[in-house]
Each structure stands twice: as structure tokens, then as C-alpha cells.
Write a protein that holds these residues in place. Structure first.
Motif, PDB file in Angstrom:
ATOM      1  N   ALA B 157       0.915  -1.216   0.081  1.00 30.34           N
ATOM      2  CA  ALA B 157       0.162   0.007  -0.097  1.00 30.34           C
ATOM      3  C   ALA B 157       0.859   1.492   0.148  1.00 30.34           C
ATOM      4  N   TYR B 158       0.701   2.201  -0.893  1.00 31.33           N
ATOM      5  CA  TYR B 158       1.467   3.310  -1.116  1.00 31.33           C
ATOM      6  C   TYR B 158       0.934   4.780  -0.771  1.00 31.33           C
ATOM      7  N   ILE B 159       1.802   5.470  -0.165  1.00 31.29           N
ATOM      8  CA  ILE B 159       1.220   6.593   0.005  1.00 31.29           C
ATOM      9  C   ILE B 159       2.571   7.683  -0.031  1.00 31.29           C
ATOM     10  N   CYS B 160       2.268   9.084  -0.477  1.00 31.58           N
ATOM     11  CA  CYS B 160       3.270   9.851  -0.310  1.00 31.58           C
ATOM     12  C   CYS B 160       2.985  10.830   0.948  1.00 31.58           C
ATOM     13  N   GLU B 161       3.924  10.676   1.649  1.00 34.13           N
ATOM     14  CA  GLU B 161       3.592  10.843   3.081  1.00 34.13           C
ATOM     15  C   GLU B 161       3.568  12.504   3.506  1.00 34.13           C
ATOM     16  N   ASN B 162       4.250  13.237   2.641  1.00 33.00           N
ATOM     17  CA  ASN B 162       4.094  14.860   2.833  1.00 33.00           C
ATOM     18  C   ASN B 162       4.181  15.231   1.353  1.00 33.00           C
ATOM     19  N   ASN B 163       2.985  15.890   1.043  1.00 33.74           N
ATOM     20  CA  ASN B 163       2.623  16.521  -0.315  1.00 33.74           C
ATOM     21  C   ASN B 163       3.260  17.974  -0.518  1.00 33.74           C
ATOM     22  N   THR B 164       4.588  17.979  -1.173  1.00 25.65           N
ATOM     23  CA  THR B 164       5.168  19.095  -1.275  1.00 25.65           C
ATOM     24  C   THR B 164       4.393  20.216  -1.689  1.00 25.65           C
ATOM     25  N   ILE B 165       3.545  19.952  -2.945  1.00 25.10           N
ATOM     26  CA  ILE B 165       2.969  20.937  -3.471  1.00 25.10           C
ATOM     27  C   ILE B 165       1.699  21.536  -2.859  1.00 25.10           C
ATOM     28  N   PHE B 166       0.865  20.383  -2.204  1.00 26.25           N
ATOM     29  CA  PHE B 166      -0.395  21.036  -1.618  1.00 26.25           C
ATOM     30  C   PHE B 166      -0.101  21.049  -0.011  1.00 26.25           C
ATOM     31  N   GLY B 167       0.866  21.111   0.451  1.00 26.96           N
ATOM     32  CA  GLY B 167       1.255  21.392   1.816  1.00 26.96           C
ATOM     33  C   GLY B 167       0.548  20.622   2.823  1.00 26.96           C
ATOM     34  N   THR B 168       0.120  19.163   2.570  1.00 23.29           N
ATOM     35  CA  THR B 168      -0.501  18.237   3.522  1.00 23.29           C
ATOM     36  C   THR B 168       0.483  16.960   3.844  1.00 23.29           C
ATOM     37  N   GLU B 169       0.002  16.503   4.872  1.00 26.17           N
ATOM     38  CA  GLU B 169       1.018  15.650   5.457  1.00 26.17           C
ATOM     39  C   GLU B 169       0.231  14.500   6.185  1.00 26.17           C
ATOM     40  N   TRP B 170       0.486  13.160   6.001  1.00 25.80           N
ATOM     41  CA  TRP B 170       0.156  12.281   6.912  1.00 25.80           C
ATOM     42  C   TRP B 170       0.445  12.372   8.325  1.00 25.80           C
ATOM     43  N   HIS B 171      -0.454  12.611   9.240  1.00 22.81           N
ATOM     44  CA  HIS B 171       0.173  12.599  10.484  1.00 22.81           C
ATOM     45  C   HIS B 171      -0.081  11.108  11.268  1.00 22.81           C
ATOM     46  N   GLU B 172      -0.740  10.502  10.936  1.00 21.43           N
ATOM     47  CA  GLU B 172      -0.884   9.207  11.285  1.00 21.43           C
ATOM     48  C   GLU B 172      -0.709   8.324  10.019  1.00 21.43           C
ATOM     49  N   LEU B 173       0.028   7.309  10.106  1.00 23.24           N
ATOM     50  CA  LEU B 173       0.395   6.193   8.859  1.00 23.24           C
ATOM     51  C   LEU B 173      -1.111   5.523   8.927  1.00 23.24           C
ATOM     52  N   PRO B 174      -1.619   5.216   7.647  1.00 25.43           N
ATOM     53  CA  PRO B 174      -2.680   4.267   7.402  1.00 25.43           C
ATOM     54  C   PRO B 174      -2.405   3.083   8.118  1.00 25.43           C
ATOM     55  N   ASN B 175      -3.328   2.104   8.554  1.00 28.65           N
ATOM     56  CA  ASN B 175      -3.053   0.763   9.123  1.00 28.65           C
ATOM     57  C   ASN B 175      -3.270  -0.062   7.861  1.00 28.65           C
ATOM     58  N   THR B 176      -2.162  -0.692   7.591  1.00 30.06           N
ATOM     59  CA  THR B 176      -2.428  -1.515   6.057  1.00 30.06           C
ATOM     60  C   THR B 176      -2.197  -2.991   6.832  1.00 30.06           C
ATOM     61  N   GLY B 177      -2.285  -3.406   7.894  1.00 34.67           N
ATOM     62  CA  GLY B 177      -2.090  -4.859   8.487  1.00 34.67           C
ATOM     63  C   GLY B 177      -0.934  -5.256   7.997  1.00 34.67           C
TER      64      GLY B 177
END
Lengths: 384, 384
Positions: B157-177
Motif C-alpha cells: 500500500a503506497y502513500i506520499c507522506e508529505n505532499n510538497t505541492i499541496f502542503g499536506t502531510e499524513w500525521h497518522e500512517l494508515p493501518n495496512t495490516g
């Protein structure tokens, strides 16, 4: 410490004036208040840097707009895959196997289609440039196809123009007819004038004659890449057409590396361009090969008709004595002379930034080493 | 010129002490008589450089031997292909689409197998981190598959953890089991301590928080790459297992870039490591977001619950006024504040090497700009 004479095969010597300029402006690039290392690749200032590098290279090599000039990362090794992924439209290309990197490129291409061996000098330890059809047997390829002339239905014919490890070089390009010639020129890039129209594509890792490790130039005829990459699964990064459309900035390039390459291109132009480079390189090569031919201790490992202007490989024939030579040379400020493990012995790389004086110094050291060891050598021989 | 405050999104500010050290030793690396730029990657001296960089990074992030630490070239964009080529063993992986680069990674992965969208915030212009199943419709994928929980048969399961362009960030990682989490951490790398065991793979382009453009770190659980790449046509260069076996030197790496990353890693350690970085980064982010929340002229473009600690995006809501702000800020030595064209407005990147004083200066400039423009702004609004 004083600067040594650096005969490394790559990364290799860079012009001292280039290093000094990079050093002087490392904290403040052209009054920007920041390092070139910190500068956005999308800034006007950086765009000028990459544009200048490209223009300077086009001018040096007389490259027309029929060719794209692309700056990649990942070295020649990534292009071993990039070439077939972009150009293997019909799924069949020809490879001359003249050394380790040509063979690696051929193996890689075999993942993507039929990579036909056109000739190989492996049987004689790659001591020369192979002829068409030479050395073909099932060891080299599951496909033993060969022909008196190059099959005109091939997507391209591939050579490694200078074989860094074995010290050999294509002095005459093979006649490929209408089949685009693809050449890995990593270790002979910018060493002499080239006839661009003979190439469909040439590419070079920068770290020998053009700059630091981490930049690879791909120069490719635009008509060959106008239909998109040959293979659908070619990574976007490696898609030559896309990178051409994006000015080599589909994503962030090696900004510092390209800047430094631009400085090296300018330095070459200031020295008189590629004709002047060739003249100097021929002098250096003559000096070292002359020393080898005159020696009764050292001998060159490449066949004289295939000798490289850039990498002179030689040996005493005695591994222990070779090792001693390398150690002693280093004490005299002559470094990077150890040969590649596949050949053993010594290798002196004579790239553009290696001064004539370095080669004089090396030749002189070889003479004195020979004088010191000739009696020992002869008494050893007598005792055999 | 005095050093400016550099808010570029990448390439970005580097620690001045690192630049000074690189400058000081640029012509003679540790008494070798040559530049680090000229040094063979096979030399004992360079081996120490790359080993030290790896060890320093392992120490900072507390990375065990269960993970390989690899240095690549080609940026995150090349890894968009490298990840599926190495890990898509069953041909199906899940992607959260939280911004431009996550979307680009998903598109690239779709060349190599089934790239399932797990959630997307595109409908709200990527102003927040999407939830599982959010925003799924056929626009995003030919496969609209989604589920209340992540399908445990996915390869990753793939995430971009910090979105440089939009200024957003995953503060909690998703639970991927048990599904390995793959994260592009390019713009939040080394900004705070990480729980390595949560990741199957993380990767980062160096040019934001770790060094110059031209180096990409891939940190991957070794059990995921022990069977060779998932896809036979993966370029050898991109084969994680091979590069692990070769110590990131299947071929010549970006020697200078890795050296500089090593200096940055050491600098971070000297500053107190990742915990100290986080503390300082949180202070900087609080300062800028506080200024935005207190302002009646500027507003942040990211939803507060998704705000990035590294890239603060904001606007006046008036494109002409935004442009004026960027120009005026630059005159005050605050550069690199123009937002990405996909968002417009402004973006202040607050990477590790951006000092707190830079953000104070920016906040103060925003206040004075607001004071200068509030009457004009209000009269403009009245005239509407």
C-alpha cells in the motif's frame, strides 16, 4: 597536500580551474545569496545554467537540432536498459561485444528483446575490437545469428566505443548502413571531434571526460524517439521523448553535476575545442605507448591496432611486480594506476584533464622503475 | 551577497556549515591530493565515505539490518517505476492519491500491474489527506475497487507522506495490516523520528532535507527484495536486491552527492538528531501557521488537520497580490516563496536547514505586508 597526478579510470581528474571556480562560488552562486546546490531547478538562474551547458556541448560537438541532448542520472548502466526500451521497436538489435560493458549492455538488452551478437573478442580476452561475425558461438548468445553484412532490419547496432577496462577503442566506426549506430562513448566522450551524423544515439557517463559522477548525457536523433518509447513499460524517467520535451527536467535533475559539466565544456572550448583535445590526447597516448614499446619490462595488453587513446593498459607480466609498481608510483604522486581486476596489471587513464606533464612524469617513473628492477628481473629470469 | 533565507521546495536550503566544509575540502579531500569529485568510487577512501553516510543515516533513523539502505540516482520519479518493478509480485498494489506526486506514482505503477486507488482527495483539490475509500469514481482508475479495510492480498500500500505541492502531510500512517507500507517521504525525510517497523519501504529524494539533487535513498525491508525483482524486465540498475548486494555500487554512484548527504546526516546528529529536528520544525510550523490563522489577509490552503510541518501553502486569494508578495519578499531576502502552479499563491518550505530566524523574518514580513495592504484590500473589497 599538493595535487597528485590522477590516472583514475573514473571518476577521474577534473580541470583544476573548474574545481577552483566551483569552490569560489559554492556558497553564493552569481550573487544569488545561495549555493548552486540549494537552488531550485525551476528558477530562472538555474534554467540558464542547464541551457548554457546544453548549448556549450552542442557547440563543442557541432550537434544540430536533429538531435536531442539529454541529461540523465543513473550512469551508463541505466542506459543499458534505456536504449532497448526506447529504440527496440521491432524487438531485435545487434551488439558488438568488445569488452565488459558492451557485454553487460548486451545482457541487459536481452531482457527486452532479441539482442543479436554481431561480433565478439571475448575469446582473446577482449584485447582488440572485434570484426563483424568474429567469435560467434553459442557461448555468447542463444541466437548465433550472424551475416557478412549487418542485417538492415535491426533496430540499431550497438558498440562500446572505448573499452575502459581493456584499453581498446574503435578507431573506425562500423558501417551499419541505414541501421542507427548506438555508441557508449563514456570513456572517449569529448576526447576528439566526432561525426555526429554517423550516430543514431551516443551516450556517456560524465565521470571520465565531462564532469562528476551522477550525470549521463544521451544525444539521440529526434526522429528515432518521436513515436514514444518502443516498450510500453519503459519508466517515464527513461522515456527519451518525454525528457526531450521537458528539457531533461521531467523531474529534478542532478543540478550541481550539470553545472559542473557546463564548466568543463567551457574549459574545453577555452582550450581550443575538441581538435585541440585530440591533439593533446594523441601526444599523451604516443608518449605512454612509446614508453611501453621501448620497454623490456612493461608491455601493453591491448593489441596495437586497437589501442585506446584514453586508457592505456599494461603489465610487467608479474602480478607481484605490478603491485609493487602501483604502490611505488603512488608514493611519487602518480595515483589510480591499478588495473581493473578483470585484466590485472596497470591502467593509465589519459582523459582530457590529465596534463601532458602527468604522462611525462609517469613515463619517467616507468623508466626508473625499470632500471631499478631490470637486474633483479634478469637475474630472476636467469634463475628460471 | 549575504546568504538569503531560502524557502525553496527543493532543491532547498542546506546547512551553511556543511557547505563551508564541502568548500574547504573541495580541492583536496582529506589529504588525498584530489577532489572528492575526482575520486574513484572503488578507492578505500571513497568506500569510507559511502559507508559512513550509510552508518550515519542508520544511526539517525535507528534502522536495523533487517532493512537495506540504498543510494540511487534518478529521483523519486525513477522510483515510481522501481517500486512496482521490485515489489509487485502478484501484480496488484494499492495507492492513496493525496496529491500530484502520489498520482504520478499511481499512474506509473499502472504500467506494471493493477494499481488500485485506496482513497483520493483530488475532488477537493488535494487540500487534505484522503481516508480509505474516499473519492473513488471511474475518473481515478479503470478499477474502482475499494473496501472498508485494505485488501490483505495487495503487494503493498503506497502513500506520499508529505505532499510538497499541496502542503499536506499524513500525521497518522494508515493501518495496512500485514500489507507492506511503501512511503515516498521525500519532503519529510529526517524531519522527525520515524517508526521504521511501520514501513516495508520508504524512499526520499535528497534535495529537500538530506542533501543535493541527484541522490535518492531507498530503505527497504530485505525480506521483500530477497527473491529478486518482481518483474523480469526491471532494469539491473533498479534491482533493489542487486544494489543491496553491491552496496549501492553496481555502477558508479553520485559520489559527491552521497558525500554531501553524509555531511548533512552528521550535522543533524550534531544538532541532537531527529527529535531535535522535530522540535525545531514544529516551532517553525507553529509560527507560520499561527501567523496565517491570525491574519485577515493570508489564509492557509491546506485543511488544518492535514497541514504539513514542512511545506506551508497560503494565499491572499488574489493572484496579483500573491505575486506582489513574492516579489516584495524577495527584495527582503526571503526567496523561493512562489507556490507551485497547481496551487498558486505562496509556499514556505521549512526544511531542517531553514533556521527559525528565517521563519520569524517571514512572519514579520507577512505582518508588515498585511499592514501595508489592509486598507487597499478593504477599499478594494468595498468597491466590489
Amino acid at each position: 597536500m599538493a595535487r597528485v597526478f590522477n590516472f583514475s579510470a573514473g571518476p577521474a581528474a577534473l580541470p583544476e580551474t573548474v574545481l577552483k571556480q566551483a569552490q569560489a562560488e559554492l556558497l553564493d552562486f552569481h550573487g544569488s545569496g545561495m549555493s548552486i546546490l540549494e537552488m531550485s531547478h525551476r528558477s530562472v538562474t538555474y534554467q540558464r545554467v542547464i541551457d548554457h551547458a546544453e548549448e556549450s556541448l552542442r557547440s563543442l560537438m557541432d550537434i544540430s537540432d536533429e538531435y536531442a541532448v539529454l541529461f540523465f542520472q543513473g550512469g551508463a548502466t541505466l542506459q543499458f536498459a534505456g536504449v532497448p526500451m526506447n529504440l527496440m521497436y521491432s524487438g531485435r538489435a545487434g551488439y558488438y561485444i568488445s569488452g565488459h560493458f558492451a557485454q553487460a549492455a548486451w545482457r541487459e538488452a536481452s531482457k527486452y528483446g532479441e539482442a543479436v551478437v554481431l561480433g565478439s573478442s571475448e575469446k582473446s580476452s577482449f584485447d582488440h575490437i572485434p570484426a563483424l561475425g568474429e567469435g560467434l558461438d553459442p557461448v555468447f548468445s542463444p541466437v548465433t545469428w550472424c551475416a557478412p553484412d549487418i542485417d538492415q532490419s535491426l533496430d540499431y547496432a550497438y558498440i562500446c566505443e572505448n573499452n575502459t577496462i581493456f584499453g581498446t577503442e574503435w578507431h573506425e566506426l562500423p558501417n551499419t548502413g541505414a541501421v542507427p549506430l548506438v555508441s557508449d562513448v563514456s570513456s572517449c566522450f569529448l576526447a576528439k571531434p566526432v561525426q555526429m551524423e554517423r550516430y543514431g544515439l551516443l551516450y556517456a557517463g560524465a565521470q571520465k571526460n565531462a564532469g562528476p559522477a551522477g550525470v549521463t548525457m544521451v544525444i539521440v536523433r529526434r526522429d528515432l524517439i518521436s513515436d514514444g518509447p518502443a516498450l510500453d513499460y519503459c519508466p517515464s524517467y527513461l522515456d527519451y521523448g518525454t525528457q526531450d520535451a521537458k528539457g531533461s527536467m521531467l523531474n529534478t535533475p542532478n543540478t550541481f553535476g550539470i553545472y559542473l559539466c557546463g564548466l568543463v565544456f567551457d574549459w574545453i572550448a577555452e582550450q581550443g575545442g575538441l581538435a585541440a583535445m585530440e591533439k593533446r590526447n594523441r601526444s599523451k597516448a604516443s608518449l605512454i605507448y612509446g614508453a611501453l614499446d621501448d620497454s623490456s619490462l612493461f608491455r601493453g595488453t591491448a593489441r596495437p591496432d586497437s589501442r585506446s587513446m584514453m586508457n592505456a593498459t599494461f603489465t610487467t607480466g608479474d602480478a607481484a611486480l605490478d603491485a609493487e609498481f602501483v604502490v611505488e608510483a603512488e608514493k611519487h604522486g602518480l595515483v589510480g594506476l591499478k588495473g581493473h581486476r578483470l585484466v590485472g596489471g596497470m591502467r593509465a587513464s589519459l582523459y582530457n584533464a590529465v596534463p601532458y606533464e602527468a604522462v611525462e612524469e609517469l613515463a619517467s617513473f616507468m623508466q626508473s622503475f625499470e632500471a631499478d628492477h631490470s637486474s633483479a628481473c634478469c637475474s630472476d629470469r636467469r634463475s628460471l
